[in-house]
Write a protein that holds these residues in place. Structure first.
Motif, mmCIF file in Angstrom:
data_model
loop_
_atom_site.group_PDB
_atom_site.id
_atom_site.type_symbol
_atom_site.label_atom_id
_atom_site.label_comp_id
_atom_site.label_asym_id
_atom_site.label_seq_id
_atom_site.Cartn_x
_atom_site.Cartn_y
_atom_site.Cartn_z
ATOM 1 N N LEU A 29 16.359 49.723 -18.397
ATOM 2 C CA LEU A 29 17.510 50.067 -17.608
ATOM 3 C C LEU A 29 18.883 48.785 -18.043
ATOM 4 N N LEU A 30 17.922 46.994 -18.321
ATOM 5 C CA LEU A 30 19.461 46.338 -18.955
ATOM 6 C C LEU A 30 19.825 46.989 -20.090
ATOM 7 N N LEU A 31 19.985 48.152 -21.509
ATOM 8 C CA LEU A 31 19.682 48.123 -22.143
ATOM 9 C C LEU A 31 21.179 49.286 -21.689
ATOM 10 N N MET A 32 21.330 50.006 -20.652
ATOM 11 C CA MET A 32 21.683 51.045 -20.835
ATOM 12 C C MET A 32 23.505 50.221 -19.386
ATOM 13 N N LEU A 33 22.855 49.624 -18.320
ATOM 14 C CA LEU A 33 24.109 48.748 -17.563
ATOM 15 C C LEU A 33 24.533 48.221 -18.518
ATOM 16 N N SER A 34 23.949 46.994 -19.627
ATOM 17 C CA SER A 34 25.093 46.431 -20.244
ATOM 18 C C SER A 34 26.225 46.990 -20.698
ATOM 19 N N VAL A 35 26.127 48.728 -21.683
ATOM 20 C CA VAL A 35 27.093 48.927 -22.050
ATOM 21 C C VAL A 35 27.796 50.020 -21.193
ATOM 22 N N LEU A 36 27.779 50.102 -19.721
ATOM 23 C CA LEU A 36 28.044 50.453 -18.965
ATOM 24 C C LEU A 36 29.309 50.594 -18.352
ATOM 25 N N PRO A 37 30.204 49.072 -18.708
ATOM 26 C CA PRO A 37 31.188 49.101 -18.626
ATOM 27 C C PRO A 37 32.753 49.758 -19.670
ATOM 28 N N ASP A 38 31.917 50.018 -20.837
ATOM 29 C CA ASP A 38 32.903 50.934 -21.935
ATOM 30 C C ASP A 38 32.853 52.414 -21.185
ATOM 31 N N ILE A 39 32.210 52.342 -20.467
ATOM 32 C CA ILE A 39 32.337 54.186 -19.978
ATOM 33 C C ILE A 39 33.888 54.232 -19.546
ATOM 34 N N ASP A 40 34.713 54.134 -19.134
ATOM 35 C CA ASP A 40 36.077 53.770 -19.375
ATOM 36 C C ASP A 40 36.417 54.433 -20.861
ATOM 37 N N LEU A 41 36.362 54.296 -22.212
ATOM 38 C CA LEU A 41 36.276 55.061 -23.710
ATOM 39 C C LEU A 41 36.194 56.443 -23.531
ATOM 40 N N LEU A 42 35.613 56.841 -22.559
ATOM 41 C CA LEU A 42 35.037 58.195 -22.360
ATOM 42 C C LEU A 42 36.000 58.575 -21.891
ATOM 43 N N PRO A 51 39.895 47.460 -14.578
ATOM 44 C CA PRO A 51 39.056 47.870 -13.614
ATOM 45 C C PRO A 51 38.109 47.783 -13.570
ATOM 46 N N ILE A 52 37.834 48.363 -14.545
ATOM 47 C CA ILE A 52 36.252 48.991 -14.776
ATOM 48 C C ILE A 52 35.576 47.989 -15.337
ATOM 49 N N HIS A 53 36.280 46.672 -15.921
ATOM 50 C CA HIS A 53 35.556 45.657 -16.662
ATOM 51 C C HIS A 53 35.441 44.687 -15.828
ATOM 52 N N SER A 54 36.129 44.958 -14.509
ATOM 53 C CA SER A 54 36.247 44.004 -13.692
ATOM 54 C C SER A 54 34.745 43.110 -13.167
ATOM 55 N N VAL A 55 34.679 41.757 -12.226
ATOM 56 C CA VAL A 55 33.878 41.063 -12.482
ATOM 57 C C VAL A 55 33.382 41.671 -10.726
ATOM 58 N N MET A 56 34.847 41.891 -9.829
ATOM 59 C CA MET A 56 35.158 42.399 -9.060
ATOM 60 C C MET A 56 34.864 43.986 -8.454
ATOM 61 N N LEU A 57 35.050 44.894 -9.443
ATOM 62 C CA LEU A 57 34.162 45.812 -9.056
ATOM 63 C C LEU A 57 32.610 46.022 -9.345
ATOM 64 N N SER A 58 32.624 45.119 -10.051
ATOM 65 C CA SER A 58 30.592 45.131 -10.294
ATOM 66 C C SER A 58 29.747 44.470 -9.183
ATOM 67 N N SER A 59 30.248 43.674 -8.250
ATOM 68 C CA SER A 59 30.350 42.934 -7.391
ATOM 69 C C SER A 59 30.439 44.275 -6.002
ATOM 70 N N LEU A 60 30.932 45.088 -5.630
ATOM 71 C CA LEU A 60 30.859 46.017 -5.327
ATOM 72 C C LEU A 60 30.294 46.353 -5.081
ATOM 73 N N LEU A 61 30.134 46.769 -6.225
ATOM 74 C CA LEU A 61 29.259 48.260 -6.352
ATOM 75 C C LEU A 61 26.864 47.658 -6.798
ATOM 76 N N PHE A 62 27.292 46.630 -6.471
ATOM 77 C CA PHE A 62 25.813 45.840 -6.812
ATOM 78 C C PHE A 62 25.797 45.748 -5.280
ATOM 79 N N ILE A 63 26.531 45.339 -3.993
ATOM 80 C CA ILE A 63 26.075 45.050 -2.748
ATOM 81 C C ILE A 63 24.780 45.803 -2.328
ATOM 82 N N SER A 64 24.993 47.014 -1.643
ATOM 83 C CA SER A 64 23.356 47.871 -1.335
ATOM 84 C C SER A 64 22.471 47.864 -2.330
#
Length: 81
Positions: A29-42, A51-64
């Motif tokens: 899961l650590l490995l999968m999540l570490s490459v997740l911001p590069d999904i914008d290439l697809l 915006p997908i590389h933003s710390v703010m977006l990651s923070s909002l997604l991780f609140i739950s």
């Protein structure tokens, strides 16, 4: 940075954070999540590093996850950012 760089840095930072917090981290899961911001290439139309590389977006997604899992979610958040 290539996926190998993202995975290695995500693994190292996530594993170190889990040791500091004395929690167990799921390595795949650590490995999968570490490459997740590069999904914008697809996804056509998204600029790489946008915006997908933003710390703010990651923070909002991780609140739950922070609410549900508390300190167990921190290594995964660190692996993403």
């Amino acid at each position: 940075m290539f996926a190998v760089g993202h995975s290695s840095l995500g693994y190292l930072t996530g594993k170190a954070t889990s040791k500091i917090l004395r929690t167990d981290a799921n390595i795949p899961l650590l490995l999968m999540l570490s490459v997740l911001p590069d999904i914008d290439l697809l996804i056509p139309g998204l600029r790489h590093g946008g915006p997908i590389h933003s710390v703010m977006l990651s923070s909002l997604l991780f609140i739950s996850f922070f609410i549900l899992y508390r300190k167990k979610a921190i290594p995964y958040f660190i692996a993403v950012i």
